[in-house]
Design a protein around this motif. Sequence first.
Motif, mmCIF file in Angstrom:
data_model
loop_
_atom_site.group_PDB
_atom_site.id
_atom_site.type_symbol
_atom_site.label_atom_id
_atom_site.label_comp_id
_atom_site.label_asym_id
_atom_site.label_seq_id
_atom_site.Cartn_x
_atom_site.Cartn_y
_atom_site.Cartn_z
ATOM 1 N N MET A 19 0.943 -0.410 -4.722
ATOM 2 C CA MET A 19 -0.487 -0.284 -4.400
ATOM 3 C C MET A 19 -1.302 -0.394 -5.674
ATOM 4 O O MET A 19 -0.913 0.157 -6.697
ATOM 5 N N ALA A 26 -6.587 0.925 -3.981
ATOM 6 C CA ALA A 26 -5.941 1.363 -2.738
ATOM 7 C C ALA A 26 -5.543 2.835 -2.829
ATOM 8 O O ALA A 26 -5.652 3.578 -1.835
ATOM 9 N N LYS A 34 -6.786 5.500 -0.161
ATOM 10 C CA LYS A 34 -5.880 6.295 0.684
ATOM 11 C C LYS A 34 -6.085 7.789 0.462
ATOM 12 O O LYS A 34 -6.042 8.575 1.412
ATOM 13 N N GLY A 63 5.037 -0.825 7.048
ATOM 14 C CA GLY A 63 4.589 -1.260 5.709
ATOM 15 C C GLY A 63 5.437 -0.620 4.625
ATOM 16 O O GLY A 63 5.849 -1.286 3.658
ATOM 17 N N PRO A 104 1.808 -8.631 6.061
ATOM 18 C CA PRO A 104 0.576 -8.238 5.366
ATOM 19 C C PRO A 104 -0.192 -7.127 6.102
ATOM 20 O O PRO A 104 -0.690 -6.193 5.469
ATOM 21 N N ALA A 105 -0.229 -7.206 7.436
ATOM 22 C CA ALA A 105 -0.942 -6.161 8.198
ATOM 23 C C ALA A 105 -0.220 -4.822 8.074
ATOM 24 O O ALA A 105 -0.848 -3.759 8.054
ATOM 25 N N ARG A 144 1.600 -3.840 5.418
ATOM 26 C CA ARG A 144 1.335 -3.309 4.075
ATOM 27 C C ARG A 144 -0.080 -2.742 3.986
ATOM 28 O O ARG A 144 -0.317 -1.712 3.365
ATOM 29 N N GLU A 145 -1.007 -3.424 4.651
ATOM 30 C CA GLU A 145 -2.401 -2.957 4.657
ATOM 31 C C GLU A 145 -2.509 -1.594 5.358
ATOM 32 O O GLU A 145 -3.214 -0.699 4.892
ATOM 33 N N SER A 196 -1.246 0.959 2.924
ATOM 34 C CA SER A 196 -2.016 1.123 1.685
ATOM 35 C C SER A 196 -3.447 1.581 1.929
ATOM 36 O O SER A 196 -4.019 2.299 1.104
ATOM 37 N N ARG A 197 -4.041 1.107 3.026
ATOM 38 C CA ARG A 197 -5.453 1.390 3.280
ATOM 39 C C ARG A 197 -5.674 1.847 4.721
ATOM 40 O O ARG A 197 -6.270 1.116 5.523
ATOM 41 N N LYS A 232 -7.145 3.444 8.044
ATOM 42 C CA LYS A 232 -8.551 3.544 8.478
ATOM 43 C C LYS A 232 -8.786 4.896 9.137
ATOM 44 O O LYS A 232 -8.285 5.134 10.237
#
Length: 342
Positions: free
Chosen positions: A71, A75, A79, A184, A199-200, A202-203, A206-207, A209
């Motif tokens: 990260m 990020a 987080k 992720g 990618p989704a 890992r997102e 890392s981030r 919502k």
Amino acid sequence: MRVPSGGRPVKEVGEFPLIDMIDGVVSATLPRRLRMGIGDDAAVWRPRPGRDLVFTTDILVQNVHFRLDWMDWQAVGHKALAVNLSDVAAMGAQPRLALVSLALTGSERDREVTDLFRGMNALGRRHGVVVAGGDLSASPNGVIVSVTVIGETSAGRRAVMTRDGARPGDIIGVTGPLGMAAAGLRVFQQQLLTLDGNPAMREAYSRPKPRVREGRLLARAGVRAAMDLSDGLLGDLPKMCQASGVSAVIDIARVPIPNAIKWNFDDWFDLALRGGEDYELLFTAPPAVFARVCRAFRLAGLHGPWRIGEIVKAGAKGPEVKIREASGKVEEVESGAYTHWG
Ligand SMILES: Nc1ncnc2c1ncn2[C@@H]1O[C@H](COP(=O)(O)OP(=O)(O)OP(=O)(O)O)[C@@H](O)[C@H]1O
Ligand SMILES: Cc1ncc(C[n+]2csc(CCOP(=O)(O)O)c2C)c(N)n1
Ligand SMILES: [Mg+2]
């Protein structure tokens, strides 16, 4: 050298029994204005009738919660704030202020530290939260970020949502898909960088919502019971059942687990239900209130909620969580998900 002082190693005691022991020390006499102390997603202080303040704190430790080769610093900032906003969202409150304590080894670059605050600020702005203070310290073994967030409920609004408000007959809902953050983590750990949809995943790790708008809409619609999913559904739902003195039946076919997870991981069930770090909201509500929530989400243009099961009376064995298979058969399932010290 440290002389053993008696008592058991905390890794043998376990995270949640240790919280109970702390509770036993500090909770003997609590002021009347403390509406909720240890035991929920956030503490609740009522300075005057009709207004509640909520307080929550969460720590991120390098190599326990994040790795700097996985990260970037923005990020990490995102987080560290997100996990706190998620606890405020779980109470149905509006977060306002953040205090940020940072322990650094000394070799970090100033630019990296400002990046951390950039990531935090960008998320804070989206949710009406400002960083209002903090602390700095040295840390010999890696970065530690500890964030405290203070939020409030609107004057005259219904009380906060708590873990002890679930009742038999309630529908169980979640605000979004489960398992993406755990997937992720797996992608990073096993370097699955060619995996479809990674990618989704890992997102999501890392981030995350924080579901702040969703939390406020739930509370406004009359939902009384909610928590956020940080440790995984099979770690967190049993906590809600225990606090409320009820049991739960989860319809596995209704749990929103993305196909990218079911198709790519043989252990998708454990990954999605025990992996943790989803930061979706878990709530329960009587059918009429659940219908109101669905309408409110639709009007606000929000996804969900997903109906994943129902609350039932606790049986002879006390509060427990069961799984209804796609065939209709109801099976016992072992509670438990992510805990510190294994
Ligand atoms: N060191 C501590 N001192 C006092 N209370 C604690 C301590 N650690 C945890 N608690 C309290 O224990 C309760 C349960 O914690 P739990 O980890 O289940 O919830 P959470 O804070 O929502 O989880 P997460 O850390 O995953 O966000 C919370 O009310 C929390 O404030
Ligand atoms: C490098 C690395 N290794 C493992 C994990 C997995 N992990 C750590 S804490 C946690 C639950 C929530 O934490 P808490 O209860 O402290 O809020 C999970 C699932 C990770 N995020 N990063
Ligand atoms: Mg929580």
